[in-house]
Design an enzyme around this catalytic site. Structure first.
Site, short mmCIF file in Angstrom:
data_model
loop_
_atom_site.label_atom_id
_atom_site.label_comp_id
_atom_site.label_asym_id
_atom_site.label_seq_id
_atom_site.Cartn_x
_atom_site.Cartn_y
_atom_site.Cartn_z
N GLU A 72 0.83 -1.21 0.00
CA GLU A 72 0.00 0.00 0.00
C GLU A 72 0.87 1.27 0.00
O GLU A 72 0.43 2.33 -0.44
CB GLU A 72 -0.90 -0.01 1.24
CG GLU A 72 -2.30 0.53 0.97
CD GLU A 72 -3.26 0.27 2.11
OE1 GLU A 72 -4.05 -0.68 2.00
OE2 GLU A 72 -3.23 1.00 3.11
N LYS A 114 -14.23 0.75 -3.78
CA LYS A 114 -15.31 1.23 -2.90
C LYS A 114 -16.33 2.01 -3.72
O LYS A 114 -17.54 1.82 -3.56
CB LYS A 114 -14.75 2.13 -1.80
CG LYS A 114 -13.89 1.40 -0.78
CD LYS A 114 -13.47 2.35 0.33
CE LYS A 114 -12.41 1.74 1.20
NZ LYS A 114 -11.79 2.69 2.09
N HIS A 120 7.34 -26.99 -0.68
CA HIS A 120 6.65 -28.11 -1.33
C HIS A 120 5.48 -27.63 -2.17
O HIS A 120 4.63 -28.43 -2.58
CB HIS A 120 6.20 -29.11 -0.26
CG HIS A 120 7.37 -29.68 0.49
ND1 HIS A 120 7.91 -30.92 0.23
CD2 HIS A 120 8.14 -29.14 1.47
CE1 HIS A 120 8.94 -31.13 1.02
NE2 HIS A 120 9.11 -30.05 1.79
#
Ligand code: PA5
Length: 428
Positions: A281, A416, A302
């Site tokens: 961010e 948003k 793995h």
């Protein structure tokens, strides 16, 4: 904590190191003189010195009061308003604390997703448990925590009655603005303030992180002491935060655009989630920025080991290595030796883990993956505090070297706006 960048040397040139060292020094000075981008969000720089004994005492007193009456603390928040607390609590807790009894409340989190099943299943659990809610939101208007808080506020009131519910709600928010502050004042909740000049992802050393960590039974003073230790060190010239910020920018310039934070200890898995937000961010702006990823080894050797060894060569690793374990578990000799492990009889599990770390380092270096190593003596409040401040300081420096404002997050608004439009929120 120690920083080792010797395993990046074959991927960089001497003159780049000199050049970026200077840039890092200048960037660090800007954080202190407040003449860089986003300078009104630099409250975190001096936070370890500014947290008062009174605040710590107040937090600990409230935490103790709750510890004696609740089984579960539900912390509601998202992004910077929850990742730090969860990272610290997971790092310091027993791996299986959820299933063991101890004198401190179990910590659960909500408001960090919009899953209906998550909320429904949490309600089912809390129906039968004694709990309290810490709601954390700087703006007080973030959809995810606001939705969850509305639900669990009602749940608490129904379960305990209005008066007792009030004593079980703690609000951590802005000192004067926002919906949560308004609600907290009108209902009479205990509140803690998120300072104006500290952004969400840099707020773990404010009540945002300190309060949940204290309720979970950990020593917040030691956490701050660790942070203060690194704050002192990183004021000086040639410090580790500048070195880390410089090297990651050199690697980025040379095509290593993805950084993987590696741990060899599952307790640090969530610490990487906090780190990913901090760097992602802060730096991912204007078409620039190192992409922050994380792995837990040996588990992910793995699954992602193949890609790291042999896939696209744009990766570098930053390993958090812990020198000392808390417990000792020794592998015993077995008469049958069907698993052919007797060559390790008498050795500790950590000896095997450290050997995996060394072997992986060599393999990945041979595979063209530069390696940065950060080591701490052990996992405790002090060293986690050191890591927090180290990564915050290096993040500010690194963002300035990259040429972005590390303290804003304009990109977070895009989803948003669309979501509000789709939901029909007035004004969108
Ligand atoms: O780092 C940030 O600023 C964000 O991650 C915020 O912390 C997050 O969006 C939550 O915001 P608020 O605390 O206002 O609810």
């Amino acid at each position: 904590m120690k920083l080792d960048i010797t395993n990046t040397e074959t991927f960089t040139e001497k003159k780049e190191v000199t050049n970026f060292k200077e840039k890092a020094r200048k960037a660090n000075k800007s954080l202190h003189t407040k003449d860089g981008k986003g300078s009104n969000y630099l409250g975190w720089v001096n936070l370890p010195y500014e947290i008062t004994d009174n605040l710590i005492k107040d937090i600990n007193t409230k935490a103790e009061e709750l510890q004696s009456k609740i089984e579960i603390m539900l912390t509601i928040g998202i992004g910077g308003s929850y990742l730090g607390a969860k990272a610290v609590i997971e790092a310091l807790s027993d791996n299986f604390s959820e299933y063991k009894t101890n004198k401190y409340p179990k910590m659960l989190f909500a408001g960090n997703n919009l899953s209906e099943d998550y909320i429904a299943e949490l309600i089912q659990l809390l129906d039968d448990k004694s709990y309290a809610v810490t709601v954390i939101s700087k703006s007080g208007t973030t959809t995810e925590p606001a939705t969850s808080f509305r639900i669990f506020k009602k749940h608490l009131e129904k379960k305990y009655g209005k008066k007792e519910a009030v004593s079980r709600i703690i609000a951590i928010t802005d000192k004067e603005k926002g919906a949560l502050k308004q609600l907290a004042d009108s209902e009479g909740y205990k509140t803690y303030v998120i300072p104006d000049d500290v952004g969400g992802r840099f707020s773990v050393l404010t009540p945002v992180g300190l309060f949940p960590v204290a309720v979970a039974g950990f020593d917040i003073k030691k956490l701050i002491d660790g942070a203060e230790n690194i704050a002192e060190q990183t004021k000086k010239e040639n410090n580790n935060a500048e070195a880390y910020a410089a090297i990651r920018n050199i690697l980025y310039t040379n095509g290593f655009t993805n950084e993987i934070l590696v741990n060899y200890n599952p307790k640090l898995t969530f610490f990487a989630e906090w780190w990913k937000q901090l760097y992602g961010e802060s730096e991912g702006k204007k078409g620039k920025g190192i992409f922050p990823a994380s792995v837990s080894f040996t588990t992910d050797l793995h699954s992602l080991g193949q890609y790291i060894q042999d896939g696209k060569r744009n990766l570098f690793e930053t390993v958090i290595s812990v020198e000392k374990t808390k417990y000792n578990v020794v592998l015993e000799k077995d008469e049958q030796n069907l698993d052919k492990l007797n060559y390790l009889a008498g050795k500790n599990i950590e000896y095997i883990n450290k050997s995996a770390e060394q072997g992986t380092l060599k393999a990945h270096l041979d595979g063209g993956v530069p390696n940065i190593r950060i080591s701490i003596p052990e996992i405790n409040e002090f060293y986690i505090g050191e890591l927090i401040y180290f990564f915050e300081k290096a993040c500010g420096i690194s963002g300035y070297i990259l040429g972005v404002n590390p303290f804003d997050q304009p990109g977070v608004e895009a989803y948003k706006r669309n979501m509000f439009r789709i939901l029909g929120k007035p004004g969108y």
